[in-house]
Each structure stands twice: as structure tokens, then as C-alpha cells.
Design an enzyme around this catalytic site. Structure first.
Site, PDB file in Angstrom:
ATOM      1  CE  LYS A 190      -2.554   2.185   3.217  1.00 53.79           C
ATOM      2  NZ  LYS A 190      -2.473   3.564   2.698  1.00 53.79           N
ATOM      3  CD  GLU A 265      13.375   3.925   9.753  1.00 51.84           C
ATOM      4  OE1 GLU A 265      13.753   2.894  10.304  1.00 51.84           O
ATOM      5  OE2 GLU A 265      13.779   5.063  10.053  1.00 51.84           O
ATOM      6  CB  CYS A 299      13.086  10.153   7.773  1.00 50.83           C
ATOM      7  SG  CYS A 299      12.746   8.978   6.549  1.00 50.83           S
ATOM      8  CD  GLU A 400      10.151  13.994  10.708  1.00 49.57           C
ATOM      9  OE1 GLU A 400       9.075  13.411  10.940  1.00 49.57           O
ATOM     10  OE2 GLU A 400      11.119  13.454  10.155  1.00 49.57           O
TER      11      GLU A 400
HETATM   12  C1  UN1 Z   1      14.027   8.748   3.923  1.00 46.89           C
HETATM   13  O1  UN1 Z   1      14.258   9.920   4.080  1.00 46.89           O
HETATM   14  O2  UN1 Z   1      12.920   8.286   4.245  1.00 46.89           O
HETATM   15  O3  UN1 Z   1      19.883   8.248   3.564  1.00 46.89           O
HETATM   16  C2  UN1 Z   1      14.984   7.786   3.301  1.00 46.89           C
HETATM   17  C3  UN1 Z   1      19.155   8.858   2.764  1.00 46.89           C
HETATM   18  C4  UN1 Z   1      18.448   8.071   1.694  1.00 46.89           C
HETATM   19  C5  UN1 Z   1      17.191   7.460   2.210  1.00 46.89           C
HETATM   20  C6  UN1 Z   1      16.274   8.417   2.909  1.00 46.89           C
HETATM   21  N1  UN1 Z   1      19.347   7.041   1.218  1.00 46.89           N
HETATM   22  O4  UN1 Z   1      19.004  10.062   2.811  1.00 46.89           O
END
Ligand code: UN1
Length: 512
Positions: A190, A265, A299, A400
Site C-alpha cells: 500500500k 521507520e 527523514c 519534525e
Molecule cells: C528517507 O528519508 O525516508 O539516507 C529515506 C538517505 C536516503 C534514504 C532516505 N538514502 O538520505
């Protein structure tokens, strides 16, 4: 082995009008059972690029039933054979890299160079996990009794629900689906309806490469109740979720109460520490890239800089000058470095946080408003924004924001820097700039993050290393690397006693 049966998707358009993206269940492209559709707009222009099914619980039922049926045969296909399909898919993906990158930029706004990078990251993962088809390593260890053998084998678990975000609409699905399927599970996928087309492209390419019907099922829905039904469905054994901390906590709680395997995550509030002896020019390049690349919507984005006070003014001056050179615009245009944010709600959230920062007494150095001007009409653009004299308790230092907003926090020394770095609820990535090897190693020891960089920014993790964070960034699992297999496999300890008599462990010690 049966190969993928492809039924043509309903009305793929070639005239530039919105594409009708379909669900994919049991080897058939199909509309949602109740027929609902949602429009998806390019965040750079406001143009409707696709419509996606607004699925309901009925579609979830069909997808889970399909995955359950397929599991009975897929789990028995030898892993190297399963993986061959992924090698073929990786070759197709490589051929279509440029086209996929453009579709990604139109779907969610990241600049084309970064979209190419993300497609590459996904291709890397497909190849890497295809290699696992010939490893999926178990263990052997000696048995304590004679004529007895001990080993650990990995079993697939069953049906995996892969729930993925819009900000990495291709690579994050590869992190989940490749290990899950190569290890012998089947899946219901999804993806976010806010970046819909790469998910269908990946499913279509895996089907073209020979993935049998039912092994991977694709369902779109933006309704929280539908996602919740997927998580709670008794036919789903494992949930792998990437998204916000608020939703991730609900997913983990629901899955936990049902005793399901769950990997979440979630958010980050990633910091770069800049010590007085750092190469400031290098730090500036890394901070600007980490904070404003992907318009701050990773993230792993840099959202805090913790700087030793003696170099604060020098760092700020260079950061502001460099930030002013960034070109904002449609990520499809050559030379644009900062694209739009995903939608109006994201833009409004960023605006609210900037108001909060000002009200808290942080000093605005640059940005702090929507970006407007020729070529930006119709899109959701925000200027790269830097606050300084931020204190650790302020909301802009704790929460965040998921946009191009950076907070600078001055500190006296490394001890205080580490305390500030760790003083947030999250622990995804972090970084330290210093030329002093002792200080670097102290940070390596004392910083609570899942990914730590020395003299490099907070983004750009490679797929062969474990990805994930400490504390409220997740629930202790890791994606990618060899660790990425663990969530999707059950370890089975196997003893084979070939002595032909009863041997009692821990008791019959004299038998040896
Ligand atoms: C994300 O921001 O959800 O390390 C993943 C990084 C990328 C992955 C980010 N390889 O910034």
C-alpha cells in the site's frame, strides 16, 4: 513455475492527460471494488498527473486473500529462482531509469538529479537483495551431545503488508518488497497515494520480469481506516511501515496487540555538530545539501546545526550566503536545486512552524516565507529558511517539520553538543564535523542515532548498511543491508539426532 499473467491496465493514456493508476490483485490490474478515485497533482504545477483508486476494505480483503493463496506455492520456489526474477527486474529498471526519474519528479517534486539518485538507490537494492537469493544465510553450531547436529534455518513468515511514504516512492518500497519476496513471503503493498505512479511501475516491471500472480498485490487508499484494516487483517503476518511517528505508533500498537511482527521507520530531528576546528566550507556544503536537498523532506534531512560558539558567526555568514544562491523551481528544469513541498497542507505546516519559531524568540537569518514569482504559480514552494539562537527546548528544535527549515543551536563544547544532539525524541541520523580524531570517536561512542556520519552530512545512506534509528525513530528493527532480511524471516533452530537413542540435553553429560 508459472510466470506473471498480465492483464492490460484500464485506459493508460498517452495524450498527456491524467493517467488512471490501477490496483493489482491476483495478477489483474483493476479498479477499486466500489470504484472510488482520487486525483493526484504535480506539486510543482498543480496539474493533475494521475487518478488513483480510493480502495476500501473489500479491496484489502481481496488482496490479502490473493497473497495468502500465493504464499502456499511461492514459499516452496527455491530462493535463487525467486531472486532471478529480481535480477531481470533490475535490468529493466536500469534501462528505464531516466523515464522513471521524470515520473518521480512529476509525482512528488524532488529535483530530477535526486530522482535519478533515488531510482539508482532502488536498483542497487534490487540487485543487492537478489544476491540474497543465493545466501539467506542460516547458521550451524556444535551440538553438546554426540551424533547430533544443530543448525538455524530461515523461514518466510507469510503475508507482508508494506506501507510506504511519498518522499521516497521507489527506493523505500524496494527496501521492503525485495527482502520480503526473495525470502519467500508474499505481499500486499500500500504505497502513498501522494506519489502513486512509481509503485505501479515497480509492480508492472516485476510482473514483466516474471513474478507470478498473487505474490505481490498493490492497493491504493488514502483512508486511514483502510490502512488500519490492512494492519489488523488476520491474514497479514508482518507489517513494515515507513511514515510519521503519529501513525507509526498506532500501527505498532495495533500490530503489537495482535502479536504480529512489525517494523516501523519514523521521524527524525537530525543534527550536524560543527566544532571549532572543522572545515567550515565543507560543513556548509553538507548542511545546505542535507537541509534543503529534497526540500527538507527526508527523514534523514538536517534540521539542526549544533555549532561551537566560537565559529557560530562565521558559519552563519557562509550558510546564509550559500543558501541565497539556491535556485527554487520545478524539479524538471535543469539547474533547479530546491523543488516544491508535497502539498498545500505541508506548506501550511511549515508556515505554522516558522510562526512558532518567531514566537519562541528564534532569530530568522534567511527565508521564512513562501517562494513566489514567475514559474512558481500553481506549485507549493517555500524559501529555504534558517533560524539561529535556537535553544534546545524550543519546538523548532524538537519537532519534525519535514520542510526546508533549519535551526542553529550554539553550544560551548563537545559535551554540550552531544547532550543537545541526544536531547530530542528521535535518533535517526547525525553528523559531526571536526578534524580531531579523538572528538570524532567520542561522538561515535556517545551519540544516540542509527546512522552517524563523520565529516559528511546527515543524508545519503547506502543500501548495504542498516537503515533505521534509535528511540522514537523506530522500534528497533533495521532495513537494508543484511539486517534487512531479519524482519521478514523467522529463525528456526533445527536439531538432528543421528545417535539412534534418547539423548537428554543438559542431563546426559557423560555420554560424550
Ligand atoms: C528517507 O528519508 O525516508 O539516507 C529515506 C538517505 C536516503 C534514504 C532516505 N538514502 O538520505
Amino acid at each position: 513455475m508459472q510466470t506473471g499473467v498480465t492483464t492490460a491496465e484500464p485506459r493508460r493514456r498517452t495524450d498527456g492527460g491524467p493517467e488512471e493508476v490501477a490496483n493489482y490483485i491476483d495478477g489483474r490490474w483493476q479498479a477499486a471494488v466500489r470504484g472510488g478515485r482520487l486525483e493526484h497533482r504535480d506539486p510543482a504545477t498543480g496539474r493533475v498527473v494521475a487518478t488513483v483508486p480510493e480502495s476500501t476494505v473489500e479491496d484489502i480483503e481481496a488482496a490479502v486473500a490473493s497473497a495468502r493463496r500465493a504464499f502456499a506455492t511461492w514459499r516452496l520456489v527455491p530462493a535463487p529462482r525467486r531472486a532471478e526474477i529480481f535480477y531481470r527486474a533490475a535490468e529493466i529498471l536500469t534501462r528505464r531509469k531516466e523515464e522513471l526519474a521524470r515520473r518521480m519528479t512529476e509525482d512528488m517534486g524532488k529535483v530530477l538529479e535526486e530522482s535519478r539518485g533515488e531510482v539508482q538507490e532502488g536498483i542497487d537494492m534490487v540487485y543487492y537483495m537478489a544476491g540474497e537469493g543465493r545466501r539467506l544465510l542460516g547458521e550451524t553450531m556444535p551440538a553438546e551431545l554426540p551424533n547430533k547436529f544443530a543448525m538455524v534455518v530461515r523461514d518466510p513468515i507469510g503475508v507482508v503488508a508494506a506501507i510506504t511514504p511519498w518522499n521516497f516512492p521507489f527506493s523505500i518500497p524496494t527496501w521492503k518488497l525485495c527482502p520480503a519476496l526473495i525470502a519467500g513471503n508474499t505481499a500486499v503493498f500500500k504505497p502513498s497515494s501522494d506519489a502513486p505512479r512509481l509503485a505501479r511501475d515497480f509492480v508492472a516491471i516485476l510482473t514483466e520480469a516474471g513474478l507470478p500472480p498473487g505474490v505481490l498485490n498493490l492497493v491504493y487508499s488514502a483512508a486511514p481506516a483502510v490502512g488500519d484494516a490492512l494492519v489488523r487483517h488476520p491474514g497479514v503476518d508482518v507489517i513494515s511501515f515507513t511514515g510519521s511517528t503519529a501513525v507509526g505508533k498506532q500501527v505498532a500498537a495495533a500490530a503489537g496487540s495482535l502479536m504480529k511482527r512489525v517494523s516501523v521507520e519514523l521521524g527524525g530531528k537530525n543534527a550536524v555538530i560543527v566544532l571549532a576546528d572543522a572545515d567550515l566550507d565543507l560543513a556548509v556544503e553538507a548542511i545546505v545539501w542535507g537541509a534543503f536537498g529534497t526540500t527538507g523532506q527526508r527523514c534523514t534531512a538536517t534540521s539542526r546545526v549544533i555549532v561551537q560558539r566560537s565559529v557560530q558567526a562565521a558559519l552563519e555568514e557562509r550558510l546564509v550566503a550559500r543558501t541565497r544562491t539556491l535556485r527554487i523551481g520545478n524539479g524538471l528544469e535543469e539547474g533547479v536545486q530546491v523543488g516544491p513541498v508535497i502539498h498545500r497542507a505541508a506548506l501550511e505546516k511549515i508556515e505554522r512552524y516558522v510562526e512558532v519559531g518567531l514566537a519562541e524568540g528564534a532569530r530568522l537569518l534567511v527565508g521564512g516565507r513562501r517562494a513566489e514569482g514567475p514559474g512558481l504559480e500553481g506549485g507549493h514552494y517555500y524559501e529555504p529558511t534558517i533560524f539561529t539562537d535556537v535553544t534546545p527546548g524550543m519546538r523548532i528544535a524538537q519537532e519534525e517539520i519535514f520542510g526546508p527549515v533549519l535551526a542553529i543551536l550554539p553550544v560551548e563544547d563537545l559535551d554540550e553538543a552531544i547532550e543537545v544532539m541526544n536531547g530530542v525524541p528521535y535518533g535517526l541520523s547525525g553528523s559531526i564535523f571536526t578534524r580531531n580524531v579523538n572528538d570524532a570517536f567520542r561522538a561515535i561512542r556517545d551519540v544516540s542515532v542509527g546512522i552517524l556520519y563523520v565529516n559528511a552530512g546527515t543524508t545519503g545512506a547506502e543500501i548495504q548498511t542498516p537503515f533505521g534509528g534509535t528511540r522514537q525513530t523506530g522500534n528497533g528493527h533495521r532495513e537494508a543491508g543484511t539486517a534487512g532480511i531479519d524482519v521478514f524471516t523467522e529463525r528456526k533452530a533445527v536439531y538432528v539426532d543421528y545417535s539412534g537413542r534418547l539423548q537428554r540435553a543438559q542431563i546426559d553429560l557423560d555420554l560424550a
